[in-house]
Design a protein around this motif. Sequence first.
Motif: not given
Lengths: 170, 317
Positions: B37-40, B133-135, B163-164, B314-317
Amino acid sequence: MDNKAQLHTLEGLGAAVMITFSVLTITQGITMMSPQNELSITVQMEQISQDALATLDIAQHASAQYNLTECIASWDMMEAKYPDNNLNNLDNSLAYLLPGVLYNVDIAYFKDENLNVKKVIVNGAPGKNAVVARHFVTLTNQTVQDMGGGWNLDDNELRVVEVRMTAWKV
Amino acid sequence: MIDEKGQVAIDFLLGISLVLFAISFTIQFIPGLFMSESAGESSLDYTAYRTATILVEDAGWWENNTNNGTDWESNPNSILRIGLAADDDSSSKLTNSPNLISKDKIEQFMLVNEIDLVKMLGMYKRVGDTNFSYGYNIYITQNSSNLILNNTSIARGKTLPDNLEVARITRVVLVEKETIAAISGDELTSESSSVATISVTGPFEENITVQISDLNLSGIDPALLNVKLDGNLLTQASDFTVYKKDGWTNSPLAGNLSSGDSIYLNFDHDLFTASTDHRLDLEFNNVTFSNSGPPFISYNNLSKALYEPAYLTVEVW
């Protein structure tokens, strides 16, 4: 020959599926800490620690009873010894801004050409992911007198003090 | 004996190679199978950090053919950059007050259209000639709930995906919410003894606070007795609250005043109707005022921004 051979093929496939699944279960089950991930946690920690000192420094009286300069001015020149802290107004203000974070605060200043580094808040030994945030404040005798601190400055003397906060998450 | 001949049975060799082939095929065939999950995407971290820093530490910028400045909130048609930091000098590009967030800028920030916002905050990734665009989510919280300004909850963005990977950064800020007038005991005007009178002109969007410090206490048991607005007694808790500061928190004023105290009175903004001069009388016990009126000291002349601690995330995905 054909009468016997098929079993090894099936065993091979079965073993492959089993190994794949067990490795999958393990990697999904634990959180992998990649270097980037660890870095971003450190950056967040560093940022929020610096923010805490900066906001406390610029806070007006209506926001916080004492700002960072006044908190430091009120110090009585006695070092803190765990578990007793020596600068409760600073401790309370930082604890409010940084919930779930532990921190030690040292102050460093020059006096008689010697660098003094004194502990004022001690919350224990820093963890291995600890970060340091620094902020400078300038004290005058007026501020010290108003806050009842023990700095003993002359009326025309300015004392620049570095506030060092070591912060870490438990 | 079987050992005298070749050590590896051909069947065994075949089995092992099949296992290896099957494993490598699985790993190759399903991309991202072993990516945890975290290595992306680490660029998300940078985007979140950058966006939070721009919002908190920059005052923004606007420019047209003739003018420019950091007061982009008053010129929404020529915005170049969005930043929320308060600025007292709009002609210079820097601000002296990072971490202080301006209310007007937040309100305008909520109105900027989606495409411009994503573009100006750089929340996209350029692949070839196309921008993806990022979410994102940008919100300000205070006491664990969203900040409400002028009946608007300060939050922009979308629902968090399940799940992102989400990069998140939180900044500690002081956000301008209400207004405050700091008045010292010497400045307070009074018509009759022990009653301080302040003139207040409405209307107000948010509650207002009067800070009174250095009162001239005399006699025993000095205290605040009651508060009247245009001659009508106000009720504590529903119309106004009285408190002292204890660190960042407000502690209710109980009992008598002691010397050196600063007291704060926070009034409901609905009490003050539009464009009317109101008379606020504070009746004290054993407090003297040296400054007589009318004219009375005016809240509106002294009022300035009151900043409260909050968290900008700020949250970005």
